[in-house]
Design a protein around this motif. Sequence first.
Motif, PDB file in Angstrom:
ATOM      1  N   VAL A   1       0.847  -1.191   0.000  1.00 20.21           N
ATOM      2  CA  VAL A   1       0.000   0.000   0.000  1.00 20.21           C
ATOM      3  C   VAL A   1       0.886   1.245   0.000  1.00 20.21           C
ATOM      4  O   VAL A   1       1.839   1.341   0.789  1.00 20.21           O
ATOM      5  CB  VAL A   1      -0.939   0.017   1.224  1.00 20.21           C
ATOM      6  CG1 VAL A   1      -1.743   1.317   1.267  1.00 20.21           C
ATOM      7  CG2 VAL A   1      -1.874  -1.185   1.189  1.00 20.21           C
TER       8      VAL A   1
ATOM      9  N   ARG B   1       1.351   5.190   0.705  1.00 24.23           N
ATOM     10  CA  ARG B   1       0.833   6.320   1.474  1.00 24.23           C
ATOM     11  C   ARG B   1       1.482   7.594   0.947  1.00 24.23           C
ATOM     12  O   ARG B   1       2.554   7.996   1.424  1.00 24.23           O
ATOM     13  CB  ARG B   1       1.130   6.123   2.964  1.00 24.23           C
ATOM     14  CG  ARG B   1       0.410   4.951   3.604  1.00 24.23           C
ATOM     15  CD  ARG B   1       1.002   4.548   4.941  1.00 24.23           C
ATOM     16  NE  ARG B   1       1.187   5.655   5.852  1.00 24.23           N
ATOM     17  CZ  ARG B   1       0.264   6.078   6.713  1.00 24.23           C
ATOM     18  NH1 ARG B   1      -0.906   5.471   6.770  1.00 24.23           N
ATOM     19  NH2 ARG B   1       0.504   7.087   7.522  1.00 24.23           N
TER      20      ARG B   1
ATOM     21  N   ALA C   1      -9.284   4.555   6.762  1.00 24.81           N
ATOM     22  CA  ALA C   1      -8.745   5.065   5.498  1.00 24.81           C
ATOM     23  C   ALA C   1      -9.511   4.428   4.353  1.00 24.81           C
ATOM     24  O   ALA C   1     -10.206   3.426   4.523  1.00 24.81           O
ATOM     25  CB  ALA C   1      -7.251   4.758   5.377  1.00 24.81           C
TER      26      ALA C   1
ATOM     27  N   TYR D   1      -9.059   2.798   0.462  1.00 28.37           N
ATOM     28  CA  TYR D   1      -8.019   2.134  -0.314  1.00 28.37           C
ATOM     29  C   TYR D   1      -8.431   2.076  -1.782  1.00 28.37           C
ATOM     30  O   TYR D   1      -9.420   1.439  -2.130  1.00 28.37           O
ATOM     31  CB  TYR D   1      -7.733   0.734   0.242  1.00 28.37           C
ATOM     32  CG  TYR D   1      -7.081   0.807   1.588  1.00 28.37           C
ATOM     33  CD1 TYR D   1      -7.854   1.011   2.740  1.00 28.37           C
ATOM     34  CD2 TYR D   1      -5.711   0.736   1.726  1.00 28.37           C
ATOM     35  CE1 TYR D   1      -7.259   1.126   3.986  1.00 28.37           C
ATOM     36  CE2 TYR D   1      -5.108   0.845   2.961  1.00 28.37           C
ATOM     37  CZ  TYR D   1      -5.886   1.047   4.085  1.00 28.37           C
ATOM     38  OH  TYR D   1      -5.284   1.165   5.310  1.00 28.37           O
TER      39      TYR D   1
ATOM     40  N   GLN E   1      -3.481   4.598  -0.303  1.00 25.28           N
ATOM     41  CA  GLN E   1      -4.257   4.893   0.906  1.00 25.28           C
ATOM     42  C   GLN E   1      -4.668   6.363   0.886  1.00 25.28           C
ATOM     43  O   GLN E   1      -3.833   7.245   0.716  1.00 25.28           O
ATOM     44  CB  GLN E   1      -3.406   4.587   2.144  1.00 25.28           C
ATOM     45  CG  GLN E   1      -4.192   4.516   3.433  1.00 25.28           C
ATOM     46  CD  GLN E   1      -3.295   4.133   4.589  1.00 25.28           C
ATOM     47  OE1 GLN E   1      -2.600   4.990   5.131  1.00 25.28           O
ATOM     48  NE2 GLN E   1      -3.295   2.850   4.960  1.00 25.28           N
TER      49      GLN E   1
ATOM     50  N   ILE F   1      -7.056   9.463   5.331  1.00 27.82           N
ATOM     51  CA  ILE F   1      -6.581   8.873   6.579  1.00 27.82           C
ATOM     52  C   ILE F   1      -7.112   9.687   7.754  1.00 27.82           C
ATOM     53  O   ILE F   1      -6.922  10.896   7.819  1.00 27.82           O
ATOM     54  CB  ILE F   1      -5.045   8.838   6.612  1.00 27.82           C
ATOM     55  CG1 ILE F   1      -4.506   8.081   5.380  1.00 27.82           C
ATOM     56  CG2 ILE F   1      -4.549   8.203   7.903  1.00 27.82           C
ATOM     57  CD1 ILE F   1      -3.026   8.272   5.157  1.00 27.82           C
TER      58      ILE F   1
END
Length: 363
Positions: free
Chosen positions: A56, A58, A139, A141, A158, A161
């Motif tokens: 993932v 970020r 979050a 996705y 992501q 958040i």
Amino acid sequence: MTKIFIQDKATFKTTARTYTDAGFLLVPGRVAKTGTQKYLRRELGLDGDPNATVTVYRPPEEVFADDSLASFDGADITVMHPGELVNAKNYKKTSVGFIKGPGRADGDFVAADLIVKDADAIKMIEERGFVELSAGYTAEYDHAPGTTDDGTDYDYIQRSIRINHAALLPAGAARAGRQARIFDNQPKGNTMTKLTLDSGRSVEIQDEATAALVSDYIDRLKKQVTDSNAEMDKRQATIDGQSEQIEKLKAETADDAVNTRVQAVLDARTKAEKVAPGLTFDSTDPVAIQRAALAKARPTVDWAEKSDAYVQAAFDMAADQVETTDAHAEQKKKLAEDGAKQVKEQPKPAYDSYAARFTQSKE
């Protein structure tokens, strides 16, 4: 995109701590990090192998978004994760403090100020080494595979958040790496940090931050080796599975196997035509042929729900009954033919006398 709850682990080492007159512990530290991180598929609610990992990404624009940084303000602090978001129902049982103020950018990290108020939690930090932090947040996705600027491939991005809590944990299981840590004041004099390498050799590094950086780099190399070994094992398992499938196909296509299967199909069709006369069979599966024949011969039974062994036994019994019935019919026919033949072969006077008894004529 689906919003879900996730827990993100990040290591923090013991820092210079400030205590209020009331005994509360004030601890600034790094709580989150940009870049790529590994997650189990089950953590994201994805289908497939729950223990498989996905990468993932970020991105900084999401980690440092104003709304995301603002969500740190007032977020609770817990000892271990409560297993769900901190809420009004579990607050009294889970919260030991809170984060004061919004998060702030600190290089690739988000820094925040923690206030730990619970005496037992403070004792766990001081005496039992609960100095690592793990963020609990929600979050979204976005499945958008790509590659970061440093060449790391990722599966998801992501977004949105929102921090709910930060958990105090014992040493281990750092997701954001060992550079994510509670801040230290500059110590007086030179403080040496001992670092033990894989070879067993220990080296001392003067700067603790450098030691943490080196340790983090070593951990990353170990993880790369572990991931590579896991991928090799996965590929070998695939190769072994394909080899077994090839051997199975070879066995199934051998002359003896083919002849045996053909004979089984012919035998099933021959018997099925007797059990269910007039029914045509397109299948080359003996059990499927048997089910079809039984379905016509005994329609009150749900043969689709019966096991293969049950179907085969019932079919054999039905076929045996048909053969027995046919044999009895043939025997009766033969007896009748023999009886008629014997009557016709009698001498004519005897025959006429025999016939007269039925016609009531007299000689």
